[in-house]
Enzyme design. Structure first.
Site, short mmCIF file in Angstrom:
data_model
loop_
_atom_site.label_atom_id
_atom_site.label_comp_id
_atom_site.label_asym_id
_atom_site.label_seq_id
_atom_site.Cartn_x
_atom_site.Cartn_y
_atom_site.Cartn_z
CE LYS A 26 -9.06 -15.17 -14.54
NZ LYS A 26 -9.69 -16.52 -14.09
CG HIS A 69 -3.81 -12.93 -10.73
ND1 HIS A 69 -4.65 -13.76 -11.30
CD2 HIS A 69 -2.75 -13.60 -10.50
CE1 HIS A 69 -4.22 -14.83 -11.83
NE2 HIS A 69 -3.02 -14.93 -10.96
CG HIS A 96 -4.69 -14.52 -16.66
ND1 HIS A 96 -5.11 -13.58 -15.77
CD2 HIS A 96 -4.97 -15.80 -15.89
CE1 HIS A 96 -5.84 -13.68 -14.77
NE2 HIS A 96 -5.62 -15.23 -14.78
C1 BG6 Z 1 -6.61 -17.84 -12.38
C2 BG6 Z 1 -7.20 -18.96 -13.09
O1 BG6 Z 1 -6.79 -16.43 -12.89
O2 BG6 Z 1 -5.27 -17.94 -12.74
C3 BG6 Z 1 -6.75 -20.06 -12.58
O3 BG6 Z 1 -8.56 -18.82 -13.01
C4 BG6 Z 1 -5.29 -20.30 -12.56
O4 BG6 Z 1 -7.28 -21.41 -13.31
C5 BG6 Z 1 -4.65 -19.14 -11.85
O5 BG6 Z 1 -4.83 -21.52 -12.06
C6 BG6 Z 1 -3.05 -19.16 -12.25
O6 BG6 Z 1 -2.46 -18.02 -11.50
P1 BG6 Z 1 -0.87 -17.74 -11.28
O7 BG6 Z 1 -0.73 -16.45 -10.67
O8 BG6 Z 1 -0.73 -18.81 -10.34
O9 BG6 Z 1 -0.31 -18.35 -12.45
#
Ligand code: BG6
Length: 513
Positions: A175, A205, A267
């Protein structure tokens, strides 16, 4: 296609009937564009190592880096090794590393250099011969969205996107998938011109996280929750992704994008879809996707947006006991940047199950603490046969899915306070992954990269989901674009005052996890 490609490789350890035995990817390579970026170093390379360490990569697996740097294969291998040592989940073992190092290659070039792509094609051909990668190659585009068109075009022109009948090619896209609905449609059209939809893997993810997949287990493997998982019992749902980190070093990606595009569009709307969707017939990718598409099609913003949305930008404040600067002082951000670092929206899901239940989604940087959770908050009991003073500390029942950290599920309900009176107070009942299971959870990228190599698309949003998510969010983005700067909030707090007012208007309040 997915089934065919998995079937090509006969994994001797795998009993086809027993889905608990992990699949091992068949012969293949992973080509990463953008190997010098943070994501490649912190997540992708370590995930490849972790997969190798768990024995889930095929014997001749190859990892290919493509970048502008003047590196020999060995230099690239050294970069991968450092990244792995620093960030991988599993213990570093020389014998695992040696196997990866043998299959590591580097191709020097810029994205607009056709000759570099010819060299890449030759490298992959050599790997097919030397290591038996079988013409099966996945291209991971860990690059700025602006570079997608040129890389896709080069992959197409160099023939790299066209496999022979018994081979496969796949593309993995990080993304943001576009900037709004119109640009997402353009991007999807562009991608599909080169790669057919079933070979496109869009990474979100969050779907690779165990706790997110557990939403499906919690809802569809149990009898306990479904009868109350609806508008008759649920008052509202709060989906929170709070981070304590700031945006130092990420201006290039983040300025002009902001919290809603960065996190809500993907997300958080995926979390909403898992929470609100109906039961799929089974967990085949098409069935799961069909249910997600249905629920996203029924989801829209509640208006008026001035009252039902909020956004903010972090100012100076504290991160724990350390003073931190505001966004406008972070390196690389425009001094008059209007980029929001906090966003909250209110959604409704127009289905029989959810009509009338608001879904509040919020995300922000430099908030009080790092936490992602889904809180399903229940209506109050219709009648309380207690003295009023005895239930003053009784809140609303809740089921909280703790996505991270401290992964698990909490149920909150009222309980009698020990003593001679019938006083009732909220208590929590906890399930914690760390305590219930001895296995540690794979990293999200580990799971997702393996799925790409196996050709299993269940955990990747399809074109339609991406476009529906933009359709939901676009009116808020347009509204904010017309309304000047986001409100400043102090770093280390829980966001702007307007976000609190947004819930207060409806007699509710945000959880303080
Ligand atoms: C990413 C965002 O997709 O997810 C980031 O671009 C964010 O801004 C990150 O910090 C957070 O991922 P996780 O897995 O640490 O919650």
């Amino acid at each position: 296609m997915a089934a065919e490609s998995v079937a090509q490789w006969v994994n001797p350890l795998r009993d086809e009937q027993d889905k608990r035995v992990p699949h091992i990817a068949g012969p293949c390579s992973l080509v990463i564009f953008g190997v010098t970026g943070d994501l490649a170093r912190k997540k992708l390379m370590p995930a490849v190592y972790d997969l190798a360490s768990r024995g889930l990569l095929p014997p001749g697996f190859a990892l290919v880096g493509f970048a502008r740097r003047d590196w020999a294969h060995e230099d690239f291998a050294e970069i991968v090794k450092e990244a792995v040592k620093e960030h991988s989940r599993t213990k570093f073992r020389d014998e695992v590393w040696e196997r990866i190092a043998e299959g590591t290659r580097f191709v020097k070039g810029t994205f607009d250099d056709a000759e570099a792509f010819t060299r890449l094609a030759q490298t992959l051909k050599d790997l097919d011969e030397e290591r038996g990668t079988g013409g099966n190659h996945a291209f991971y585009l860990s690059i700025p969205p602006g570079a997608f068109p040129v890389v896709l075009e080069q992959l197409s022109k160099s023939g790299l996107a066209d496999p022979e009948p018994d081979e496969w090619r796949r593309v993995v896209i990080e993304k943001p998938f576009g900037h709004d609905l119109a640009s997402a449609k353009e991007l999807n059209a562009l991608v599909n011109k080169v790669f057919p939809e079933h070979t496109v893997f869009r990474i979100d993810h969050y779907l690779g996280k165990e706790t997110v997949q557990n939403i499906l287990a919690l809802r569809f493997a149990n009898q306990l929750f479904d009868p109350i998982w609806n508008a008759h019992y649920v008052d509202h749902v709060q989906i929170t992704m709070a981070e304590d980190i700031g945006l130092g070093g990420r201006a290039g990606y983040y300025d002009g994008i902001g919290a809603a595009r960065d996190v809500i569009q993907n997300h958080l709307l995926q979390l909403l879809a898992f929470t609100a969707m109906e039961e799929p017939i089974n967990f085949e990718p098409s069935e799961l996707q069909a249910e997600k598409i249905k629920v996203l099609s029924s989801t829209r913003l509640i208006e008026p947006l001035d009252d039902t949305t909020a956004r903010g930008q972090y100012g100076p404040g504290w991160q724990g006991s350390v003073p931190v600067v505001g966004l406008l002082e972070e390196e690389g951000f425009a001094k008059d940047s209007k980029t929001e670092t906090y966003a909250a929206i209110t959604l409704e899901v127009d289905t029989r199950r959810w009509a009338g239940v608001p879904f509040y989604l919020r995300t922000g940087k430099r908030l009080g603490r790092r936490v992602t959770e889904i809180a399903v908050v229940f209506k109050r009991a219709p009648h309380l046969p207690f003295e009023k003073t005895m239930t003053e500390e009784l809140g609303q029942n809740a089921i909280v899915i703790r996505v991270q950290p401290d992964e698990g599920v909490t149920m909150r309900f009222g309980s009698k306070v020990p003593g001679s009176s019938m006083e009732v107070r909220d208590v929590n009942m906890d399930f914690s992954y760390g305590q219930a299971f001895t296995e540690s959870s794979p990293e999200a990228y580990e799971r997702l990269i393996l799925d790409v190599l196996l050709g299993v698309p269940s955990l990747f949003p399809v074109n339609a989901e991406v476009e529906l998510s933009w359709r939901i969010l676009d009116p808020a983005l347009d509204h904010w674009a017309e309304h000047g700067k986001p409100e400043e909030y102090e770093s280390g707090t829980w966001g702007p005052a307007s976000a609190d007012r947004m819930l207060e208007r409806t007699g509710r309040e945000w959880r303080r996890p």
